[in-house]
Write an enzyme that holds these catalytic residues in place. Structure first.
Site, PDB file in Angstrom:
ATOM      1  N   HIS A 127       2.630  -0.444  11.097  1.00  0.00           N
ATOM      2  CA  HIS A 127       3.358   0.638  10.449  1.00  0.00           C
ATOM      3  C   HIS A 127       2.823   0.862   9.047  1.00  0.00           C
ATOM      4  O   HIS A 127       2.211  -0.020   8.446  1.00  0.00           O
ATOM      5  CB  HIS A 127       4.861   0.324  10.391  1.00  0.00           C
TER       6      HIS A 127
ATOM      7  N   CYS B 156      10.967  -9.388   2.570  1.00  0.00           N
ATOM      8  CA  CYS B 156       9.571  -9.696   2.878  1.00  0.00           C
ATOM      9  C   CYS B 156       8.685  -8.902   1.922  1.00  0.00           C
ATOM     10  O   CYS B 156       9.184  -8.050   1.180  1.00  0.00           O
ATOM     11  CB  CYS B 156       9.238  -9.370   4.339  1.00  0.00           C
TER      12      CYS B 156
END
Length: 703
Positions: free
Chosen positions: A65, A216
């Site tokens: 992505h 993250c």
């Protein structure tokens, strides 16, 4: 998600054998639908995101992505592979591949797709249904949520009957999902799993309450996967209430302080610093990487309960804790913190250097080098005269440059003391500019301002004065102290040191200049965007952080940028010349490295350096040293602090500059080929395991 995926964006017989080929096949479907305008440009953005960390997830899933300027609207494409494709997951190749594309800057849209999809992927019945579906329209309907899965039809009985949930796994979907902005839901539900001892006593009527934070590096997929996994595990535990705060890239919504205060334990599943970590101090805490939150949530819950039972808690937040101290790892020394403080200031300063430098350079390009003597545009500006526009660009760039030292000092102080450090930091930086103390003065002023504010904050004051401390007392006293020190005590010696450094740079020639180029080249390529690289880059930008930098200072900046381009370009050339020495994934990364290297993004070589550091890093350093030395020897200059080959028109002696880069690239590629050719084991000798041959799930080192 109704408009994000259609049957035309589904390939149930994906024949690609590499993640790059898979991304291209799915991206071509996006192009055909008009969702992507530039296929190669979009794929370069996908590869750049993939280079940051693998997007493979346990259970045979790959989710490449990115955000890209070549995407017209948020889009999701799905492919199903029979052979399996390696996306870097620890348990083997992926057979379910989801390519997610969002327009540049579309954080909310991107996160909405990813968080929704991430939570669906934690449902084993959802992924099983995707593997079984035999029509593209059916797969699209499943992903959109138009076609129910067995789990959704049984959710009511699961929530109302403890016996029904006795067979549930941690992959059962949560009853409510956290929103992309960080809003979280409880993971508590009835269940038959025996309860572990809690802080309130075994068998207590009150559930064990846990608050968790997930994050993250990109703040997207893994953040929400971990949140969903923890919520499911909390529900399966039966007597656990678990609420998650997802700290995504679009920001986050803070948990209610009352919820945090009532919590019995805390779980941090993160690979970047937890923002406002002090809110959770004084409680039993488990601190792990984000992949642990995805792969072993039940263990984390059990661990925090055990800590609560033993009475283990983290230290309470210190009143004087700062953004850097809160963000740092435990046990960090002040040397590390000092580097972070300095880099904080430099990172805020660099955009001013870039904008100001480019504007001034464009002014010179349009109006010649006499444009710096033009009248102010407020007094003389003719719309139809090129010289007037050149003067406008030059003077606007000059204004941007006037902010350099104050911004540097202000944000160093901010890194140390938070917002109270901004005022004395900016004041000290402006004083440094006025007394010609320059870059060195800005560094010292920022550190002084931060230290003074921290000292004031440690003084005990009457409660009645606390309200005026941050807006009146601290700015007033700290500015007075910093002003006195900079004007009267240390400003003049620093200005003399700055002048000595400037004179030294101006006098560089011959062997001394070449040796400096070698040193800068080695530093730029040592850690590929790490601390040593940043020190060399800061040295280069410091020299041009004035309106009229010397030729020597611009030579240093040219050497720094040229050397930083060599590692990715060298890897790209090596993968082109000797493909058999590299894995298919590395060969695809090599294609992206051409663009990354040409754009002065040293991090484009990180995938190669991480996989084979003993060969790649030394080869990169030698090539960088060659380029740095040649650039200084050729006398190439550069006013812009960034841009790669795209600012060639601003480079002095551009042909020789590109020749120096080409020479270093060839040296790096040649050394890598020689070193890799000497090893006994070659890529491709080990067959890639089939999807069915998954190994036991292991927690990876990084998310």
């Amino acid at each position: 998600m109704s408009e994000m995926i259609t049957a035309d964006l589904v390939d149930l017989d994906l024949s690609a054998d590499t993640k790059e080929a898979a991304a291209r096949a799915l991206a071509e479907r996006m192009v055909a639908k008009g969702r992507v305008t530039d296929l190669d440009g979009f794929l370069a953005d996908v590869a750049a995101r993939e280079a940051q960390m693998p997007t493979g997830l346990d259970g045979g899933i790959g989710i490449p992505h990115c955000r890209s300027a070549h995407v017209t609207e948020p889009t999701l494409a799905f492919g199903r592979s029979v052979a399996g494709i390696d996306f870097g997951a620890p348990d083997g190749p992926a057979d379910l591949i989801f390519l997610i594309a969002a327009p540049a800057g579309a954080d909310d849209a991107h996160l909405t797709i990813l968080s929704s999809l991430a939570r669906q992927l934690m449902d084993a019945e959802f992924t099983t249904a995707l593997r079984a579906v035999d029509e593209a329209e059916g797969a699209a309907a499943l992903i959109r949520g138009d076609a129910p899965t067995p789990s959704t039809s049984s959710s009511a009985s699961t929530s109302s009957s403890a016996s029904t949930s006795s067979s549930a796994s941690t992959e059962e979907p949560a009853d409510s999902a956290a929103a992309p902005d960080g809003t979280a839901s409880s993971g508590a539900a009835a269940g038959s799993t025996p309860a572990a001892p809690t802080a309130t006593g075994e068998g207590s009527a009150r559930p064990f309450r846990i608050v968790a934070v997930t994050s993250c590096p990109t703040g997207i997929a893994h953040t929400y996967m971990a949140a969903e996994s923890l919520e499911n595990a909390g529900r399966d535990a039966g007597d656990v209430e678990l609420v998650v705060e997802t700290q995504g890239s679009a920001g986050f919504t803070r948990l209610d302080p009352e919820v945090i205060a009532a919590a019995d334990g805390v779980i941090f599943a993160h690979d970047v610093s937890v923002r406002e970590k002090e809110r959770f101090a004084g409680k039993p805490t488990v601190d792990v990487g984000v992949k642990a939150g995805i792969n072993r949530p039940a263990e984390l819950i059990a661990e925090v309960r055990e800590k609560a039972a033993r009475g283990e808690v983290t230290a309470a937040a210190r009143p004087g804790s700062t953004p850097v101290e809160r963000g740092g790892e435990s046990g960090e020394g002040y040397g590390t913190k000092l580097r972070k403080w300095l880099m904080s200031g430099v990172s805020y300063m660099v955009p001013f250097v870039a904008a100001g430098g480019l504007l001034i350079a464009l002014g010179f390009a349009l109006g010649g080098y006499d444009i710096n003597e033009a009248k102010p545009v407020t007094e003389h500006f003719v719309w139809t005269q090129l010289d007037s526009w050149a003067a406008l660009l030059h003077q606007t760039g000059g204004v941007a440059f006037n902010f350099l030292i104050p911004v540097l000092a202000g944000y160093i102080a901010y890194g140390m003391a938070d917002r109270p450090g901004l005022v004395p930091g900016f004041v000290g930086g402006m004083i440094s500019s006025n007394i010609a103390a320059g870059f060195l003065g800005g560094l010292v002023a920022g550190l002084l301002a931060g230290a003074v504010v921290l000292a004031i904050q440690r003084v005990r004051i009457p409660p009645v004065m606390r309200g005026i401390m941050p807006v009146v007392v601290i700015p007033l006293i700290s500015s007075m102290v910093v002003g006195f020190l900079m004007f009267v005590v240390i400003g003049k010696p620093i200005a003399e040191a700055q002048k000595a450094m400037t004179d030294w740079l101006s006098g560089l020639s011959g062997t001394n200049a070449v040796l400096l180029g070698v040193l800068l080249g080695l530093m730029m390529c040592f850690d590929l965007g790490g601390p040593v690289n940043k020190v060399a880059y800061a040295f280069g930008t410091a020299g041009i952080a004035v309106q009229d930098p010397s030729d020597s200072a611009m030579m240093v900046m040219a050497a720094v940028m040229a050397a930083g381009m060599v590692p990715p370009l060298g890897m790209a050339l090596a993968t082109t010349v000797r493909k058999k020495l590299f894995t298919p994934t590395e060969r695809e990364n090599g294609k992206a490295a051409w663009v990354l290297g040409a754009s002065f993004i040293s991090e484009g070589a990180i995938p190669f350096g991480a996989a084979d550091p003993l060969r790649v890093i030394p080869a990169s350093m030698v090539g960088g040293a060659v380029t740095g030395a040649l650039t200084m020897a050729f006398g190439s200059t550069l006013r812009a602090p960034h841009g790669g080959v795209w600012v060639t028109f601003l480079i002095g002696s551009p042909f020789l500059y590109l020749l120096a880069i080409a020479a270093g690239t060839a040296v790096t590629a040649g050394l890598v080929i020689i070193l890799k050719g000497m090893r006994k084991d070659q890529p491709g000798t080990t067959a890639t395991p089939a999807p069915a041959a998954r190994t036991e799930t292991k927690e990876p080192v990084a998310a």
